[in-house]
Design an enzyme around this catalytic site. Sequence first.
Site, mmCIF file in Angstrom:
data_model
loop_
_atom_site.group_PDB
_atom_site.id
_atom_site.type_symbol
_atom_site.label_atom_id
_atom_site.label_comp_id
_atom_site.label_asym_id
_atom_site.label_seq_id
_atom_site.Cartn_x
_atom_site.Cartn_y
_atom_site.Cartn_z
ATOM 1 N N ASN A 73 0.902 -0.596 -0.034
ATOM 2 C CA ASN A 73 0.022 0.312 -0.087
ATOM 3 C C ASN A 73 0.707 1.422 -0.152
ATOM 4 O O ASN A 73 1.344 1.188 1.439
ATOM 5 C CB ASN A 73 -1.066 -0.312 0.925
ATOM 6 C CG ASN A 73 -1.992 1.257 1.353
ATOM 7 O OD1 ASN A 73 -2.157 2.436 0.325
ATOM 8 N ND2 ASN A 73 -2.612 1.522 2.524
ATOM 9 N N ARG A 107 -2.530 -2.247 -3.519
ATOM 10 C CA ARG A 107 -3.825 -1.038 -2.764
ATOM 11 C C ARG A 107 -4.145 -0.177 -4.525
ATOM 12 O O ARG A 107 -2.784 -0.077 -3.944
ATOM 13 C CB ARG A 107 -3.853 -1.235 -1.141
ATOM 14 C CG ARG A 107 -5.377 0.006 -1.166
ATOM 15 C CD ARG A 107 -5.046 -0.131 0.102
ATOM 16 N NE ARG A 107 -6.808 0.630 0.100
ATOM 17 C CZ ARG A 107 -6.684 2.220 1.371
ATOM 18 N NH1 ARG A 107 -5.281 2.091 2.113
ATOM 19 N NH2 ARG A 107 -7.873 2.685 1.186
ATOM 20 N N HIS A 130 -12.476 2.430 0.943
ATOM 21 C CA HIS A 130 -12.902 1.347 1.254
ATOM 22 C C HIS A 130 -13.443 0.637 1.339
ATOM 23 O O HIS A 130 -13.844 -0.535 2.363
ATOM 24 C CB HIS A 130 -13.299 2.573 2.954
ATOM 25 C CG HIS A 130 -12.304 3.269 3.587
ATOM 26 N ND1 HIS A 130 -13.214 4.203 4.438
ATOM 27 C CD2 HIS A 130 -10.979 3.756 3.836
ATOM 28 C CE1 HIS A 130 -12.307 5.702 4.660
ATOM 29 N NE2 HIS A 130 -10.603 4.781 4.428
ATOM 30 N N ARG A 178 -9.907 15.322 6.984
ATOM 31 C CA ARG A 178 -10.535 16.007 5.972
ATOM 32 C C ARG A 178 -12.104 16.695 6.661
ATOM 33 O O ARG A 178 -12.550 15.441 7.362
ATOM 34 C CB ARG A 178 -10.849 14.933 4.694
ATOM 35 C CG ARG A 178 -9.488 14.593 3.854
ATOM 36 C CD ARG A 178 -9.780 13.673 2.787
ATOM 37 N NE ARG A 178 -9.102 12.380 2.556
ATOM 38 C CZ ARG A 178 -8.678 11.144 3.223
ATOM 39 N NH1 ARG A 178 -10.301 11.192 3.025
ATOM 40 N NH2 ARG A 178 -7.989 10.823 2.545
ATOM 41 N N GLU A 231 -7.817 -5.327 5.922
ATOM 42 C CA GLU A 231 -7.897 -4.861 4.829
ATOM 43 C C GLU A 231 -6.784 -5.417 3.600
ATOM 44 O O GLU A 231 -6.984 -6.093 2.575
ATOM 45 C CB GLU A 231 -7.851 -3.195 3.656
ATOM 46 C CG GLU A 231 -8.522 -2.534 4.147
ATOM 47 C CD GLU A 231 -8.745 -0.998 4.411
ATOM 48 O OE1 GLU A 231 -8.075 -0.612 5.595
ATOM 49 O OE2 GLU A 231 -8.839 -0.332 3.645
#
Length: 382
Positions: free
Chosen positions: A11, A75, A164, A225, A368
């Site tokens: 990732n 990813r 996600h 964010r 993940e």
Amino acid sequence: MSAARTVLVLNCGSSSLKYAVVEPDSGRQLADGIVERIGAGPIADHEAALRAAFDELSEAGLDLDSLGLVAVGHRVVHGGPDLYRPTVVDDGLIATLETLAPLAPLHNPPAIVGIRVARKVLPDLPHVAVFDTAYFHDLPAAAAHYAIPRDVASQWHIRRYGFHGTSHQYVSEQAAVFLGVPLESLNQIVLHLGNGASASAIVGGRPQDTSMGMTPMEGLVMGTRSGDLDPGVIMYLNRTAGMSMADIETMLNRRSGVLGLGGEIDFRQLHRLIEAGDADAQLAYEVYIHRLRKYIGSYLALLGNTDVITFTAGVGENDAAVRRDALSGLAPLGIELDEHLNDSPARSPRRISFETSPTTVLVIPTDEELAIARACAGVVDS
Ligand code: ADP
């Protein structure tokens, strides 16, 4: 050395490389780590970072040649309109990913760099791209569209993609496993609350809506964010405050959210500040919870009947106060949290609602890396 097959999961961010070695069949994670500060100090670039990761693995007694690697899983945040199945990387795929970079300028370019470097260093293994948007590819039209002119949306591939996805899919499947019922029988809400945060509503394993949109900026308040924002704010900042679009983007991605309101990104620290009477931290927490409850409420309405609500990721798995405040006072809607269960820390999947609660509330750790490793194994097998 283990005889089981393994997948190396990568990732890549702009200045970090996360890696994990996972046995897709057993679910066992043999190692994981993160190489940070790429571009500063001894880690000159992503290739140096990957080699540093290999050094860490061999220091841990894991030798690349005897690991039984069958694939490298990457990813990739944005798959654009057409990429949604786990896909074996070839030059054509890299070219397609490059055309998608404008859709995800912060996230996709480093993933492409990571893919190039890993293919160079591990040329004999299949490399598989797994997309964060994939799970939401078939969102119902009503949830996927923005109400803007259709010609503009279609010319520029503007839609709600969602992110996600690997986590929402994995966690919702694990919820069904935990409850011992078929996935097809469940109406679910999944709340992925990490630094990035998103919610999804899922019917029988098919997502009906999710809070992130064309980019990961929409929806919930996140660590740095803003989440949902009147688009008028952006025009105003550009036109009247004289901020450049690049500055606005940086502000909304990196200096907003809980950090922008409360001066802290980590919820453990935020709670400490609140306890010490810090009004900014208190406000940040209240805005975060308010937005979260709005999404929960909208998904309860969307689903009509909700069987399961599941919390996951760093905040969702660990922060009992967030879970309590997100769901407090909802007994009339069939959501009855057991404070005692909610307050008991644990690492494994668990129920935190009363057994009699019409809606079951769960905490399920996301994984993940395992989900990506399994997706890669599926591609290798086919
Ligand atoms: P990412 O989106 O980077 O994968 P994670 O899912 O790892 O993020 O979540 C990281 C966040 O989880 C931290 O910033 C912190 O706010 C929160 N967190 C981690 N551990 C705890 C804890 N014990 N209590 C409360 N919050 C926690």
